[in-house]
Design an enzyme around this catalytic site. Structure first.
Site, PDB file in Angstrom:
ATOM      1  N   THR A   1       0.824  -1.217   0.000  1.00  0.00           N
ATOM      2  CA  THR A   1       0.000   0.000   0.000  1.00  0.00           C
ATOM      3  C   THR A   1       0.855   1.264   0.000  1.00  0.00           C
ATOM      4  OG1 THR A   1      -1.626  -1.219   1.292  1.00  0.00           O
ATOM      5  CG2 THR A   1      -1.857   1.170   1.266  1.00  0.00           C
TER       6      THR A   1
ATOM      7  N   TRP B   1       0.947   2.535   5.951  1.00  0.00           N
ATOM      8  CA  TRP B   1       0.146   1.597   6.752  1.00  0.00           C
ATOM      9  C   TRP B   1       0.785   0.222   6.825  1.00  0.00           C
ATOM     10  CZ3 TRP B   1      -3.228   4.329   9.239  1.00  0.00           C
ATOM     11  CH2 TRP B   1      -3.939   5.351   8.620  1.00  0.00           C
TER      12      TRP B   1
ATOM     13  N   GLY C   1      -1.215 -12.705  -4.857  1.00  0.00           N
ATOM     14  CA  GLY C   1      -1.174 -14.127  -4.463  1.00  0.00           C
ATOM     15  C   GLY C   1      -0.841 -14.270  -2.986  1.00  0.00           C
TER      16      GLY C   1
ATOM     17  N   GLU D   1      -6.276  -5.790   3.893  1.00  0.00           N
ATOM     18  CA  GLU D   1      -6.329  -7.047   3.125  1.00  0.00           C
ATOM     19  C   GLU D   1      -7.484  -7.042   2.122  1.00  0.00           C
ATOM     20  OE1 GLU D   1      -4.247  -9.314   3.057  1.00  0.00           O
ATOM     21  OE2 GLU D   1      -3.103  -9.245   4.934  1.00  0.00           O
TER      22      GLU D   1
HETATM   23  P1  TGC Z   1      -6.296  -7.503 -11.919  1.00  0.00           P
HETATM   24  O1  TGC Z   1      -6.069  -7.026 -13.312  1.00  0.00           O
HETATM   25  O2  TGC Z   1      -7.605  -8.113 -11.544  1.00  0.00           O
HETATM   26  O3  TGC Z   1      -5.159  -8.535 -11.508  1.00  0.00           O
HETATM   27  C1  TGC Z   1      -3.786  -8.326 -11.775  1.00  0.00           C
HETATM   28  C2  TGC Z   1      -3.129  -9.695 -11.822  1.00  0.00           C
HETATM   29  O4  TGC Z   1      -3.255 -10.297 -10.522  1.00  0.00           O
HETATM   30  C3  TGC Z   1      -4.035 -11.522 -10.614  1.00  0.00           C
HETATM   31  N1  TGC Z   1      -4.872 -11.577  -9.412  1.00  0.00           N
HETATM   32  C4  TGC Z   1      -4.689 -12.450  -8.441  1.00  0.00           C
HETATM   33  N2  TGC Z   1      -3.806 -13.450  -8.311  1.00  0.00           N
HETATM   34  C5  TGC Z   1      -3.854 -14.182  -7.187  1.00  0.00           C
HETATM   35  N3  TGC Z   1      -4.746 -13.946  -6.206  1.00  0.00           N
HETATM   36  C6  TGC Z   1      -5.645 -12.951  -6.285  1.00  0.00           C
HETATM   37  N4  TGC Z   1      -6.495 -12.734  -5.298  1.00  0.00           N
HETATM   38  C7  TGC Z   1      -5.644 -12.148  -7.450  1.00  0.00           C
HETATM   39  N5  TGC Z   1      -6.364 -11.077  -7.869  1.00  0.00           N
HETATM   40  C8  TGC Z   1      -5.889 -10.747  -9.082  1.00  0.00           C
HETATM   41  C9  TGC Z   1      -4.823 -11.391 -11.901  1.00  0.00           C
HETATM   42  O5  TGC Z   1      -5.159 -12.657 -12.413  1.00  0.00           O
HETATM   43  C10 TGC Z   1      -3.828 -10.666 -12.782  1.00  0.00           C
HETATM   44  O6  TGC Z   1      -2.856 -11.598 -13.192  1.00  0.00           O
HETATM   45  P2  TGC Z   1      -2.208 -11.503 -14.681  1.00  0.00           P
HETATM   46  O7  TGC Z   1      -1.280 -12.671 -14.745  1.00  0.00           O
HETATM   47  O8  TGC Z   1      -3.355 -11.604 -15.640  1.00  0.00           O
HETATM   48  O9  TGC Z   1      -1.520 -10.182 -14.748  1.00  0.00           O
HETATM   49  O10 TGC Z   1      -5.935  -6.303 -10.942  1.00  0.00           O
HETATM   50  P3  TGC Z   1      -6.716  -4.978 -10.635  1.00  0.00           P
HETATM   51  O11 TGC Z   1      -5.693  -3.882 -10.718  1.00  0.00           O
HETATM   52  O12 TGC Z   1      -7.945  -4.871 -11.478  1.00  0.00           O
HETATM   53  O13 TGC Z   1      -7.094  -5.143  -9.096  1.00  0.00           O
HETATM   54  C11 TGC Z   1      -7.947  -6.148  -8.648  1.00  0.00           C
HETATM   55  C12 TGC Z   1      -8.196  -5.978  -7.134  1.00  0.00           C
HETATM   56  C13 TGC Z   1      -8.961  -4.694  -6.864  1.00  0.00           C
HETATM   57  C14 TGC Z   1      -9.043  -7.171  -6.676  1.00  0.00           C
HETATM   58  C15 TGC Z   1      -6.871  -5.961  -6.362  1.00  0.00           C
HETATM   59  O14 TGC Z   1      -6.075  -4.924  -6.723  1.00  0.00           O
HETATM   60  C16 TGC Z   1      -7.054  -5.956  -4.862  1.00  0.00           C
HETATM   61  O15 TGC Z   1      -7.133  -7.009  -4.289  1.00  0.00           O
HETATM   62  N6  TGC Z   1      -7.044  -4.758  -4.195  1.00  0.00           N
HETATM   63  C17 TGC Z   1      -6.999  -4.698  -2.730  1.00  0.00           C
HETATM   64  C18 TGC Z   1      -5.605  -4.389  -2.276  1.00  0.00           C
HETATM   65  C19 TGC Z   1      -5.280  -5.043  -0.963  1.00  0.00           C
HETATM   66  O16 TGC Z   1      -5.913  -5.998  -0.526  1.00  0.00           O
HETATM   67  N7  TGC Z   1      -4.267  -4.569  -0.311  1.00  0.00           N
HETATM   68  C20 TGC Z   1      -3.817  -5.166   0.905  1.00  0.00           C
HETATM   69  C21 TGC Z   1      -2.460  -4.672   1.297  1.00  0.00           C
HETATM   70  S1  TGC Z   1      -1.635  -5.713   2.459  1.00  0.00           S
HETATM   71  C22 TGC Z   1      -2.492  -5.543   3.881  1.00  0.00           C
HETATM   72  O17 TGC Z   1      -3.507  -4.956   3.978  1.00  0.00           O
HETATM   73  C23 TGC Z   1      -1.873  -6.208   5.031  1.00  0.00           C
HETATM   74  S2  TGC Z   1      -2.698  -6.027   6.515  1.00  0.00           S
HETATM   75  C24 TGC Z   1      -1.851  -7.215   7.347  1.00  0.00           C
HETATM   76  C25 TGC Z   1      -2.141  -7.378   8.747  1.00  0.00           C
HETATM   77  O18 TGC Z   1      -1.758  -6.518   9.576  1.00  0.00           O
HETATM   78  O19 TGC Z   1      -2.706  -8.442   9.078  1.00  0.00           O
HETATM   79  P1  FAD Z   2      -8.931   3.444  -0.291  1.00  0.00           P
HETATM   80  O1  FAD Z   2      -8.502   2.449  -1.285  1.00  0.00           O
HETATM   81  O2  FAD Z   2      -8.644   4.887  -0.550  1.00  0.00           O
HETATM   82  O3  FAD Z   2     -10.501   3.263  -0.072  1.00  0.00           O
HETATM   83  C1  FAD Z   2     -11.355   4.272   0.500  1.00  0.00           C
HETATM   84  C2  FAD Z   2     -12.796   3.791   0.350  1.00  0.00           C
HETATM   85  O4  FAD Z   2     -13.139   3.695  -1.041  1.00  0.00           O
HETATM   86  C3  FAD Z   2     -13.030   2.393   0.929  1.00  0.00           C
HETATM   87  O5  FAD Z   2     -14.305   2.300   1.499  1.00  0.00           O
HETATM   88  C4  FAD Z   2     -12.944   1.518  -0.299  1.00  0.00           C
HETATM   89  O6  FAD Z   2     -13.630   0.280  -0.161  1.00  0.00           O
HETATM   90  C5  FAD Z   2     -13.626   2.403  -1.342  1.00  0.00           C
HETATM   91  N1  FAD Z   2     -13.262   2.030  -2.695  1.00  0.00           N
HETATM   92  C6  FAD Z   2     -12.037   2.041  -3.284  1.00  0.00           C
HETATM   93  N2  FAD Z   2     -12.108   1.583  -4.538  1.00  0.00           N
HETATM   94  C7  FAD Z   2     -13.410   1.283  -4.754  1.00  0.00           C
HETATM   95  C8  FAD Z   2     -14.124   0.747  -5.861  1.00  0.00           C
HETATM   96  N3  FAD Z   2     -13.535   0.421  -7.025  1.00  0.00           N
HETATM   97  N4  FAD Z   2     -15.456   0.568  -5.724  1.00  0.00           N
HETATM   98  C9  FAD Z   2     -16.083   0.863  -4.562  1.00  0.00           C
HETATM   99  N5  FAD Z   2     -15.471   1.350  -3.470  1.00  0.00           N
HETATM  100  C10 FAD Z   2     -14.139   1.553  -3.576  1.00  0.00           C
HETATM  101  N6  FAD Z   2      -0.935  -2.486   3.602  1.00  0.00           N
HETATM  102  C11 FAD Z   2       0.222  -3.148   3.286  1.00  0.00           C
HETATM  103  O7  FAD Z   2       0.663  -3.151   2.139  1.00  0.00           O
HETATM  104  N7  FAD Z   2       0.912  -3.840   4.256  1.00  0.00           N
HETATM  105  C12 FAD Z   2       0.503  -3.877   5.549  1.00  0.00           C
HETATM  106  O8  FAD Z   2       1.144  -4.514   6.402  1.00  0.00           O
HETATM  107  C13 FAD Z   2      -0.692  -3.157   5.905  1.00  0.00           C
HETATM  108  N8  FAD Z   2      -1.094  -3.134   7.207  1.00  0.00           N
HETATM  109  C14 FAD Z   2      -2.138  -2.303   7.553  1.00  0.00           C
HETATM  110  C15 FAD Z   2      -2.431  -2.095   8.906  1.00  0.00           C
HETATM  111  C16 FAD Z   2      -3.438  -1.213   9.278  1.00  0.00           C
HETATM  112  C17 FAD Z   2      -3.697  -0.928  10.724  1.00  0.00           C
HETATM  113  C18 FAD Z   2      -4.226  -0.563   8.272  1.00  0.00           C
HETATM  114  C19 FAD Z   2      -5.333   0.372   8.638  1.00  0.00           C
HETATM  115  C20 FAD Z   2      -3.948  -0.786   6.936  1.00  0.00           C
HETATM  116  C21 FAD Z   2      -2.894  -1.629   6.557  1.00  0.00           C
HETATM  117  N9  FAD Z   2      -2.530  -1.781   5.214  1.00  0.00           N
HETATM  118  C22 FAD Z   2      -1.385  -2.474   4.880  1.00  0.00           C
HETATM  119  C23 FAD Z   2      -3.206  -0.996   4.178  1.00  0.00           C
HETATM  120  C24 FAD Z   2      -4.564  -1.545   3.769  1.00  0.00           C
HETATM  121  O9  FAD Z   2      -4.429  -2.677   2.985  1.00  0.00           O
HETATM  122  C25 FAD Z   2      -5.311  -0.425   3.044  1.00  0.00           C
HETATM  123  O10 FAD Z   2      -5.708   0.514   4.027  1.00  0.00           O
HETATM  124  C26 FAD Z   2      -6.511  -0.942   2.273  1.00  0.00           C
HETATM  125  O11 FAD Z   2      -6.102  -1.747   1.189  1.00  0.00           O
HETATM  126  C27 FAD Z   2      -7.403   0.205   1.763  1.00  0.00           C
HETATM  127  O12 FAD Z   2      -6.665   1.187   1.124  1.00  0.00           O
HETATM  128  P2  FAD Z   2      -6.869   2.736   1.526  1.00  0.00           P
HETATM  129  O13 FAD Z   2      -6.765   2.823   3.010  1.00  0.00           O
HETATM  130  O14 FAD Z   2      -5.964   3.529   0.710  1.00  0.00           O
HETATM  131  O15 FAD Z   2      -8.384   3.046   1.170  1.00  0.00           O
END
Ligand code: TGC
Ligand code: FAD
Length: 390
Positions: free
Chosen positions: A138, A168, A243, A369
């Site tokens: 992020t 974050w 992944g 996540e």
């Molecule tokens: P899109 O074009 O759909 O996909 C790009 C490439 O990625 C592949 N793919 C996946 N592969 C494995 N697992 C999945 N769940 C996958 N989702 C997509 C896809 O097949 C493609 O592959 P290729 O080979 O064709 O290039 O990508 P998009 O840009 O349209 O985005 C899709 C979307 C919105 C679902 C994705 O960007 C997403 O999941 N956004 C959320 C981001 C997120 O979850 N961030 C989390 C950060 S880490 C965190 O929060 C840690 S907190 C940890 C803690 O404290 O516990």
């Molecule tokens: P934004 O993406 O700006 O979203 C704002 C709002 O818009 C949300 O309600 C969202 O759902 C909505 N929104 C966005 N896009 C759309 C759409 N297409 N359609 C409808 N609604 C939409 N990240 C890491 O990489 N590693 C970490 O270890 C990690 N740890 C974290 C720990 C904490 C305590 C927190 C709070 C976050 C952490 N994160 C980490 C980041 C986390 O994954 C992001 O906060 C999360 O993915 C959302 O991104 P954002 O906060 O920028 O919100």
């Protein structure tokens, strides 16, 4: 508490645990109850966490990266990893985050995408909790849409120069190694950036009112030079970090059932001992209606986690099924904690009871996540065949 805990298992799900699963659950529960639970209020209120000590104890228990094979990792079943996440999150979501980020994000990336040298160098120490990792995807302007990341790595001879900011990041300032995702001319690539590398600094996020017992940091990369040997050779494209997210999201699906279970069990205990109008508040029909709704919701979430555990252990879990679990279980757990809080009356607003602490933590879990909305759209896309992200 154990009476309420037993009564919550209305469907006798625990009967399905085999001897190994039961031993694992009881061992982790004992550690959590003896070592974590007595301190969690202080850690949460103070916004502090002795993360290294806890990681080393978790390492001794063998739960860091426990679902990975080799390099000091236990090679446990996915369902066993789930059981562990639930027991740790029954104390606090921040503690489960420590375990998730270490095992499912940082260690998983090195295991799945790293070179043999990376694995030998990092994984055994990380499994022991002697070395900590973080996962930087992020950015300030790229959260739900990581494909818009601005962090850039450019080639300079045998090295890469990385510039950008990650936001974050759990365990960011503690980590000995950061897995950093950056855009390059060839697409997204993953790099291992060691603590102390010139140009690499961190800054902790303060004033959090959720997930206080967890370190959250900004990673600042200003002309950070790393050798090509620090690039994850198999970490190519956005699919690599996404992944890894499957792994951590899977742990959350189980983990949040622990937080909800703890909230509900402690509320049922409270309601049995709190008297109003001459009888325990647990004896009012309105309270029992709440408990019936919440207990059913909890068991449904636990069944979802088990089904996904079976699919993962069978090697056939799909990303949209993980989204199903994260969407359904985090929302259920948050609803359980909020409603349970109301039964505690005024007592429910302090940290004397864990219920509101769990609820505010789950606000983070609802967002990280992949936000609830992101997983809604993954399910929508699966159901209709039409992507609605853009
Ligand atoms: P899109 O074009 O759909 O996909 C790009 C490439 O990625 C592949 N793919 C996946 N592969 C494995 N697992 C999945 N769940 C996958 N989702 C997509 C896809 O097949 C493609 O592959 P290729 O080979 O064709 O290039 O990508 P998009 O840009 O349209 O985005 C899709 C979307 C919105 C679902 C994705 O960007 C997403 O999941 N956004 C959320 C981001 C997120 O979850 N961030 C989390 C950060 S880490 C965190 O929060 C840690 S907190 C940890 C803690 O404290 O516990
Ligand atoms: P934004 O993406 O700006 O979203 C704002 C709002 O818009 C949300 O309600 C969202 O759902 C909505 N929104 C966005 N896009 C759309 C759409 N297409 N359609 C409808 N609604 C939409 N990240 C890491 O990489 N590693 C970490 O270890 C990690 N740890 C974290 C720990 C904490 C305590 C927190 C709070 C976050 C952490 N994160 C980490 C980041 C986390 O994954 C992001 O906060 C999360 O993915 C959302 O991104 P954002 O906060 O920028 O919100």
């Amino acid at each position: 508490m154990s009476d309420a805990l037993d009564r919550l298992d209305l469907l006798d799900l625990d009967d399905d645990l085999d001897q190994d699963d039961r031993l694992l659950r009881d061992t982790v529960r004992k550690w959590a109850d003896d070592r974590l639970r007595p301190n969690i209020r202080e850690w949460f209120e103070g916004g502090t966490l002795p993360a290294r000590e806890i990681a080393q104890e978790a390492g001794e228990l063998g739960i860091l990266g426990m679902h990975l094979e080799g390099y000091g990792c236990a090679g446990a079943k996915a369902s066993q990893y789930g059981i562990v996440c639930a027991e740790v999150e029954a104390v606090d979501s921040g503690l489960r985050s420590l375990v998730s980020v270490q095992g499912s994000l940082a260690m998983f990336c090195i295991h799945a995408y790293g070179s043999e040298e990376h694995k030998q160098r990092w994984l055994p120490g990380m499994a022991k909790g002697e070395l900590l990792g973080c996962f930087g995807l992020t950015e300030p302007d790229a959260g739900s849409d990581p494909g818009s990341m601005r962090t850039r790595a450019r080639r300079d001879g045998d090295d890469w120069i990385i510039d950008g900011t990650k936001m974050w990041i759990t365990n960011g300032s503690l980590a000995d190694v950061a897995v950093v995702w950056a855009r390059t001319d060839e697409g997204v690539r993953g790099f291992l950036v060691e603590k102390g590398t010139p140009g690499f600094t961190t800054q902790d996020v303060h004033h959090k009112i959720s997930l206080r017992a967890s370190v959250t940091s900004e990673l600042i990369l200003d002309g950070v030079r790393v050798p090509d040997a620090n690039r994850l050779p198999e970490g190519n494209g956005l699919r690599a970090p996404l992944g890894a997210l499957n792994e951590a999201r899977y742990g959350i699906i189980w983990g949040v059932t622990g937080a909800a279970r703890d909230a509900l069990a402690s509320t049922i205990d409270y309601a049995g001992s709190r008297t109003q109008f001459g009888k325990p508040v647990s004896g009012f029909q309105l309270t029992q209606k709440k408990f019936a709704d919440l207990a059913v919701s909890l068991q449904q979430a636990q069944m979802t986690a088990r089904r996904l555990g079976e699919l993962k252990d069978g090697g056939r879990i799909k990303p949209h099924q993980i989204s199903f679990g994260k969407f359904a279980n985090v929302s259920a757990a948050l609803g359980i904690c909020r409603e349970a809080r109301s039964v505690l009356g005024g007592s429910g607003i302090t940290t004397e009871y864990p219920v509101l602490r769990h609820a505010v933590n789950l606000e983070t879990v609802y967002t990280y996540e992949g936000t609830h909305e992101v997983h809604t759209l993954v399910l929508g896309s699966q159901l209709t065949g039409v992507d609605a992200f853009r």
